[in-house]
Motif scaffolding. Structure first.
Motif, PDB file in Angstrom:
ATOM      1  N   GLY A   1      42.512  42.378  53.743  1.00  0.00           N
ATOM      2  CA  GLY A   1      43.744  43.374  53.917  1.00  0.00           C
ATOM      3  C   GLY A   1      43.524  44.162  52.651  1.00  0.00           C
ATOM      4  N   PHE A   2      44.706  44.845  52.216  1.00  0.00           N
ATOM      5  CA  PHE A   2      44.618  45.777  51.356  1.00  0.00           C
ATOM      6  C   PHE A   2      45.584  45.710  50.425  1.00  0.00           C
ATOM      7  N   LEU A   3      45.171  45.719  48.899  1.00  0.00           N
ATOM      8  CA  LEU A   3      45.891  45.402  47.715  1.00  0.00           C
ATOM      9  C   LEU A   3      45.766  46.688  46.839  1.00  0.00           C
ATOM     10  N   GLU A   4      46.733  47.510  46.539  1.00  0.00           N
ATOM     11  CA  GLU A   4      46.651  48.848  45.908  1.00  0.00           C
ATOM     12  C   GLU A   4      45.523  49.745  46.181  1.00  0.00           C
ATOM     13  N   GLY A   5      45.534  49.844  47.600  1.00  0.00           N
ATOM     14  CA  GLY A   5      44.889  50.703  48.420  1.00  0.00           C
ATOM     15  C   GLY A   5      43.092  50.245  48.577  1.00  0.00           C
ATOM     16  N   ALA A   6      43.102  49.074  47.777  1.00  0.00           N
ATOM     17  CA  ALA A   6      41.597  48.561  48.110  1.00  0.00           C
ATOM     18  C   ALA A   6      41.475  47.286  48.772  1.00  0.00           C
ATOM     19  N   VAL A   7      40.229  47.190  49.585  1.00  0.00           N
ATOM     20  CA  VAL A   7      40.030  46.137  50.183  1.00  0.00           C
ATOM     21  C   VAL A   7      39.984  44.816  49.497  1.00  0.00           C
ATOM     22  N   ALA A   8      41.021  43.630  50.038  1.00  0.00           N
ATOM     23  CA  ALA A   8      40.940  42.582  49.408  1.00  0.00           C
ATOM     24  C   ALA A   8      40.988  41.225  50.547  1.00  0.00           C
ATOM     25  N   ILE A   9      40.700  40.094  49.732  1.00  0.00           N
ATOM     26  CA  ILE A   9      40.823  38.954  50.640  1.00  0.00           C
ATOM     27  C   ILE A   9      41.335  38.063  49.939  1.00  0.00           C
ATOM     28  N   GLU A  10      42.099  36.837  50.312  1.00  0.00           N
ATOM     29  CA  GLU A  10      42.698  35.727  49.892  1.00  0.00           C
ATOM     30  C   GLU A  10      41.841  34.467  50.228  1.00  0.00           C
ATOM     31  N   THR A  11      41.712  33.721  49.259  1.00  0.00           N
ATOM     32  CA  THR A  11      40.921  32.652  49.686  1.00  0.00           C
ATOM     33  C   THR A  11      41.266  31.322  48.360  1.00  0.00           C
ATOM     34  N   LYS A  12      40.934  30.002  49.019  1.00  0.00           N
ATOM     35  CA  LYS A  12      41.485  28.869  48.086  1.00  0.00           C
ATOM     36  C   LYS A  12      40.877  29.077  46.497  1.00  0.00           C
ATOM     37  N   SER A  13      42.039  28.710  45.911  1.00  0.00           N
ATOM     38  CA  SER A  13      41.443  28.945  44.352  1.00  0.00           C
ATOM     39  C   SER A  13      40.029  28.226  43.937  1.00  0.00           C
ATOM     40  N   ARG A  14      39.646  27.179  44.847  1.00  0.00           N
ATOM     41  CA  ARG A  14      38.581  26.329  44.587  1.00  0.00           C
ATOM     42  C   ARG A  14      37.526  26.521  45.425  1.00  0.00           C
ATOM     43  N   SER A  15      37.482  27.469  46.249  1.00  0.00           N
ATOM     44  CA  SER A  15      36.339  27.713  47.260  1.00  0.00           C
ATOM     45  C   SER A  15      35.280  28.150  46.524  1.00  0.00           C
ATOM     46  N   GLN A  16      34.052  27.965  47.315  1.00  0.00           N
ATOM     47  CA  GLN A  16      32.691  28.352  47.002  1.00  0.00           C
ATOM     48  C   GLN A  16      32.737  29.674  46.429  1.00  0.00           C
ATOM     49  N   LYS A  17      33.253  30.834  47.369  1.00  0.00           N
ATOM     50  CA  LYS A  17      33.325  32.046  47.078  1.00  0.00           C
ATOM     51  C   LYS A  17      33.984  32.450  45.719  1.00  0.00           C
ATOM     52  N   ALA A  18      35.223  31.702  45.389  1.00  0.00           N
ATOM     53  CA  ALA A  18      35.816  31.992  44.413  1.00  0.00           C
ATOM     54  C   ALA A  18      35.033  31.352  43.034  1.00  0.00           C
ATOM     55  N   LEU A  19      34.380  30.375  43.192  1.00  0.00           N
ATOM     56  CA  LEU A  19      33.543  29.820  42.048  1.00  0.00           C
ATOM     57  C   LEU A  19      32.558  30.630  41.757  1.00  0.00           C
ATOM     58  N   ASN A  20      31.936  31.114  42.746  1.00  0.00           N
ATOM     59  CA  ASN A  20      30.567  32.259  42.776  1.00  0.00           C
ATOM     60  C   ASN A  20      31.178  33.454  41.897  1.00  0.00           C
ATOM     61  N   LEU A  21      32.199  33.782  42.462  1.00  0.00           N
ATOM     62  CA  LEU A  21      32.773  35.154  41.629  1.00  0.00           C
ATOM     63  C   LEU A  21      33.244  35.021  40.179  1.00  0.00           C
ATOM     64  N   ARG A  22      33.748  34.001  39.825  1.00  0.00           N
ATOM     65  CA  ARG A  22      34.103  33.723  38.559  1.00  0.00           C
ATOM     66  C   ARG A  22      32.743  33.733  37.853  1.00  0.00           C
ATOM     67  N   ARG A  23      31.789  33.105  38.237  1.00  0.00           N
ATOM     68  CA  ARG A  23      30.518  33.081  37.378  1.00  0.00           C
ATOM     69  C   ARG A  23      29.816  34.387  37.536  1.00  0.00           C
ATOM     70  N   ASP A  24      29.955  35.066  38.700  1.00  0.00           N
ATOM     71  CA  ASP A  24      29.043  36.434  38.880  1.00  0.00           C
ATOM     72  C   ASP A  24      29.824  37.303  39.855  1.00  0.00           C
ATOM     73  N   GLY A  25      30.504  38.067  39.276  1.00  0.00           N
ATOM     74  CA  GLY A  25      31.348  39.139  39.771  1.00  0.00           C
ATOM     75  C   GLY A  25      30.919  39.875  41.066  1.00  0.00           C
TER      76      GLY A  25
END
Length: 159
Positions: free
Chosen positions: A53-77
């Motif tokens: 979807g879009f947040l503040e005009g930018a593309v964005a997604i929602e995900t579980k806070s402990r998903s693999q993608k969330a863990l990856n992004l917290r380590r390497d954005g």
């Protein structure tokens, strides 16, 4: 080829198929799934299909806070999002967005993105839909993509 002959170059179709800024915006507003890529700890790519979807005009997604993608992004954005469409070569079109993730945990911003995703893929949002969106956002974070580079193509322009 002798030394006096210039090297032969193929026809550069890149400029012919590149989408305009308006075409990119219209394409991204369409109802497509995206492939979201992040970096695993071992350096391999983690690629998953996502609704966005879009947040503040930018593309964005929602995900579980402990998903693999969330863990990856917290380590390497670093993050890449690919949105594509088309069944045959002459129909292929897409947008690749490369950038960095902003992890969003503020409830009002998560809600804004949740409503955007829900309205794009489920049904127009009304207050009657509030419980469904609340359930969808339980234990979720939002990842807003801050785009550094964009690549687009629309093979229909080859026509």
């Amino acid at each position: 080829m002798n030394e006096a002959s210039p090297p032969r170059r193929g026809v550069n179709q890149r400029d012919r198929v590149k989408m305009t800024e308006q075409e990119v915006a219209a394409f991204l507003r369409g109802r497509h799934s995206a492939t979201m890529c992040t970096m695993n700890q071992d350096g391999t790519i983690h690629a998953v299909a996502m609704w966005y979807g879009f947040l503040e005009g930018a593309v964005a997604i929602e995900t579980k806070s402990r998903s693999q993608k969330a863990l990856n992004l917290r380590r390497d954005g670093r993050m890449t999002l690919l949105v594509e469409d088309g069944e045959q070569y002459s129909e292929l079109r897409g947008v690749q967005l490369v950038g960095r993730a902003e992890i969003v945990e503020e409830p009002e911003r998560i809600w804004e993105l949740g409503v955007s995703v829900f309205a794009r893929y489920q049904a127009p949002y009304t207050e009657e839909m509030r419980p469904a969106v609340q359930a969808m956002l339980h234990n979720r974070i939002v990842v807003k993509l801050l785009v550094d580079r964009e690549v687009s193509w629309d093979h229909r322009k080859l026509g």
